[in-house]
Motif scaffolding. Sequence first.
Motif, PDB file in Angstrom:
ATOM      1  N   ALA A  54       0.816  -1.214   0.000  1.00 48.29           N
ATOM      2  CA  ALA A  54       0.000   0.000   0.000  1.00 48.29           C
ATOM      3  C   ALA A  54       0.847   1.260   0.000  1.00 48.29           C
ATOM      4  N   LEU A  55       2.060   1.176   0.536  1.00 48.11           N
ATOM      5  CA  LEU A  55       2.934   2.351   0.632  1.00 48.11           C
ATOM      6  C   LEU A  55       3.907   2.451  -0.541  1.00 48.11           C
ATOM      7  N   LYS A  56       3.812   1.556  -1.500  1.00 42.93           N
ATOM      8  CA  LYS A  56       4.720   1.567  -2.647  1.00 42.93           C
ATOM      9  C   LYS A  56       4.116   2.329  -3.818  1.00 42.93           C
ATOM     10  N   THR A  57       4.978   2.810  -4.673  1.00 45.51           N
ATOM     11  CA  THR A  57       4.541   3.378  -5.940  1.00 45.51           C
ATOM     12  C   THR A  57       4.242   2.250  -6.913  1.00 45.51           C
ATOM     13  N   GLN A  58       3.565   2.583  -7.998  1.00 47.39           N
ATOM     14  CA  GLN A  58       3.203   1.550  -8.961  1.00 47.39           C
ATOM     15  C   GLN A  58       4.425   0.892  -9.578  1.00 47.39           C
ATOM     16  N   SER A  59       5.489   1.665  -9.787  1.00 50.06           N
ATOM     17  CA  SER A  59       6.703   1.100 -10.375  1.00 50.06           C
ATOM     18  C   SER A  59       7.351   0.092  -9.436  1.00 50.06           C
ATOM     19  N   GLU A  60       7.337   0.362  -8.129  1.00 49.18           N
ATOM     20  CA  GLU A  60       7.897  -0.588  -7.162  1.00 49.18           C
ATOM     21  C   GLU A  60       7.044  -1.846  -7.060  1.00 49.18           C
ATOM     22  N   ILE A  61       5.726  -1.679  -7.162  1.00 48.72           N
ATOM     23  CA  ILE A  61       4.841  -2.843  -7.073  1.00 48.72           C
ATOM     24  C   ILE A  61       5.071  -3.786  -8.242  1.00 48.72           C
ATOM     25  N   ASN A  62       5.385  -3.222  -9.417  1.00 51.24           N
ATOM     26  CA  ASN A  62       5.562  -4.038 -10.616  1.00 51.24           C
ATOM     27  C   ASN A  62       6.885  -4.779 -10.651  1.00 51.24           C
ATOM     28  N   VAL A  63       7.787  -4.462  -9.702  1.00 51.00           N
ATOM     29  CA  VAL A  63       9.062  -5.186  -9.638  1.00 51.00           C
ATOM     30  C   VAL A  63       8.780  -6.627  -9.227  1.00 51.00           C
ATOM     31  N   GLY A  64       9.268  -7.546 -10.002  1.00 52.95           N
ATOM     32  CA  GLY A  64       8.962  -8.950  -9.755  1.00 52.95           C
ATOM     33  C   GLY A  64       9.751  -9.553  -8.621  1.00 52.95           C
ATOM     34  N   PHE A  65      10.979  -9.984  -8.890  1.00 56.54           N
ATOM     35  CA  PHE A  65      11.772 -10.715  -7.895  1.00 56.54           C
ATOM     36  C   PHE A  65      13.157 -10.083  -7.824  1.00 56.54           C
ATOM     37  N   PRO A  66      13.733 -10.004  -6.642  1.00 57.28           N
ATOM     38  CA  PRO A  66      13.184 -10.379  -5.335  1.00 57.28           C
ATOM     39  C   PRO A  66      12.233  -9.305  -4.800  1.00 57.28           C
ATOM     40  N   PRO A  67      11.252  -9.704  -4.017  1.00 63.87           N
ATOM     41  CA  PRO A  67      10.302  -8.716  -3.481  1.00 63.87           C
ATOM     42  C   PRO A  67      10.969  -7.828  -2.442  1.00 63.87           C
ATOM     43  N   LYS A  68      10.557  -6.576  -2.377  1.00 63.46           N
ATOM     44  CA  LYS A  68      11.099  -5.622  -1.415  1.00 63.46           C
ATOM     45  C   LYS A  68      10.052  -5.342  -0.343  1.00 63.46           C
ATOM     46  N   TRP A  69      10.428  -5.628   0.908  1.00 60.96           N
ATOM     47  CA  TRP A  69       9.495  -5.423   2.016  1.00 60.96           C
ATOM     48  C   TRP A  69       9.407  -3.955   2.408  1.00 60.96           C
ATOM     49  N   ILE A  70      10.505  -3.228   2.301  1.00 59.66           N
ATOM     50  CA  ILE A  70      10.523  -1.826   2.707  1.00 59.66           C
ATOM     51  C   ILE A  70      10.505  -0.950   1.461  1.00 59.66           C
ATOM     52  N   PRO A  71       9.462  -0.124   1.276  1.00 64.40           N
ATOM     53  CA  PRO A  71       9.403   0.742   0.094  1.00 64.40           C
ATOM     54  C   PRO A  71      10.557   1.736   0.066  1.00 64.40           C
ATOM     55  N   ALA A  72      11.092   1.959  -1.125  1.00 69.63           N
ATOM     56  CA  ALA A  72      12.186   2.921  -1.260  1.00 69.63           C
ATOM     57  C   ALA A  72      11.692   4.335  -1.033  1.00 69.63           C
ATOM     58  N   ASN A  73      10.518   4.644  -1.545  1.00 70.72           N
ATOM     59  CA  ASN A  73       9.915   5.968  -1.378  1.00 70.72           C
ATOM     60  C   ASN A  73       8.481   5.801  -0.898  1.00 70.72           C
ATOM     61  N   PRO A  74       8.276   5.634   0.410  1.00 73.93           N
ATOM     62  CA  PRO A  74       6.912   5.419   0.923  1.00 73.93           C
ATOM     63  C   PRO A  74       5.988   6.571   0.558  1.00 73.93           C
ATOM     64  N   THR A  75       4.775   6.229   0.158  1.00 72.27           N
ATOM     65  CA  THR A  75       3.802   7.235  -0.244  1.00 72.27           C
ATOM     66  C   THR A  75       2.404   6.804   0.172  1.00 72.27           C
ATOM     67  N   PHE A  76       1.553   7.786   0.445  1.00 73.30           N
ATOM     68  CA  PHE A  76       0.154   7.522   0.774  1.00 73.30           C
ATOM     69  C   PHE A  76      -0.751   7.803  -0.426  1.00 73.30           C
ATOM     70  N   GLU A  77      -0.165   7.785  -1.597  1.00 75.92           N
ATOM     71  CA  GLU A  77      -0.927   8.089  -2.814  1.00 75.92           C
ATOM     72  C   GLU A  77      -2.055   7.090  -3.037  1.00 75.92           C
ATOM     73  N   ASN A  78      -1.790   5.818  -2.734  1.00 70.27           N
ATOM     74  CA  ASN A  78      -2.830   4.806  -2.960  1.00 70.27           C
ATOM     75  C   ASN A  78      -4.044   5.048  -2.064  1.00 70.27           C
ATOM     76  N   PHE A  79      -3.817   5.467  -0.818  1.00 69.72           N
ATOM     77  CA  PHE A  79      -4.936   5.768   0.076  1.00 69.72           C
ATOM     78  C   PHE A  79      -5.707   6.981  -0.426  1.00 69.72           C
ATOM     79  N   GLY A  80      -4.981   7.977  -0.940  1.00 69.64           N
ATOM     80  CA  GLY A  80      -5.656   9.155  -1.474  1.00 69.64           C
ATOM     81  C   GLY A  80      -6.484   8.832  -2.695  1.00 69.64           C
ATOM     82  N   ASN A  81      -5.979   7.928  -3.545  1.00 68.61           N
ATOM     83  CA  ASN A  81      -6.722   7.571  -4.762  1.00 68.61           C
ATOM     84  C   ASN A  81      -8.036   6.860  -4.453  1.00 68.61           C
ATOM     85  N   LEU A  82      -8.121   6.216  -3.291  1.00 67.93           N
ATOM     86  CA  LEU A  82      -9.367   5.545  -2.924  1.00 67.93           C
ATOM     87  C   LEU A  82     -10.507   6.539  -2.745  1.00 67.93           C
TER      88      LEU A  82
END
Length: 298
Positions: A54-82
Amino acid sequence: MATTAPISSATPKGTTLNGGSMWTKRLVKVLVYALLIGFALIEFLPFLWALSTALKTQSEINVGFPPKWIPANPTFENFGNLFNNSQIPFATWYLNSIFVGVLTTILTLFFSATSGYAFARIPFPGREVIFLAILGTMMIPGVITIIPIYILLRSLGLINSLPGLIIPFMVTAFGIFLMRQFFQSIPAELEEAAKVDGAGRLRTFSQVVLPLARPALSALTIFTFMGRWNDFLMPLIIIGDRSLFTLPLGMSTFRSLYKTDWGLLMSGSLLVMIPIVIMYVLFQRFFIEGISYTGLKG
């Protein structure tokens, strides 16, 4: 005459049987706690992954493997888009779910408490037969009743309406059974004392018996609200208007055949959990107490 010196009973700590047993118990306790903490962490991983996504950007979410648990640039954009997207009436879906869940819970508590008390305390012809018939409906899979419920709601003109999600579930066999079991565990002497003091049946029920039933009512509140809050199948069948969607049905629109908006889906999932967590924290003590008491007397 020579006397023998008494043998000292003092022994080094931890060398006696009791000491060994004490250390064994401590070791077992530590292992049990470690095992439980491990299971708790495993259960908590999906929540952490949802929060991370939820705190990742769309580009970070689309990264396949290995998965990253800690977002590089945390954002609340997804909550705002809701809440800022005109095509996603998330706030309306939230209010619809709250309305359906709260009103269904209140009606279920009322009918379950009154019916359970009648079956537990008021003798009337055919009481046991009727109760067994109600209990027998719990053996029927819920899927079988979907078509009859749909036909009944259509005949009443309640298709594509929020009352259509409330009325079929405001009386439940489980609620009546749960409350009856709890009322039977309450000593009848309390009601007899109230009767001696001049209290009628209604006053005895409302002022003496019902306050004692708070644990069972709390347990039934959690069960009912969670069932209505998480229900997907009945809204899918009954509701067609997008503005009347509940949260489970509305969030299913974030997924399509070719694309899934994981950022919106995970942020929405976190917001969906909030009422359930709050309710469980508020009623946890009464919930556990109610479940334990309802099995004391059958």
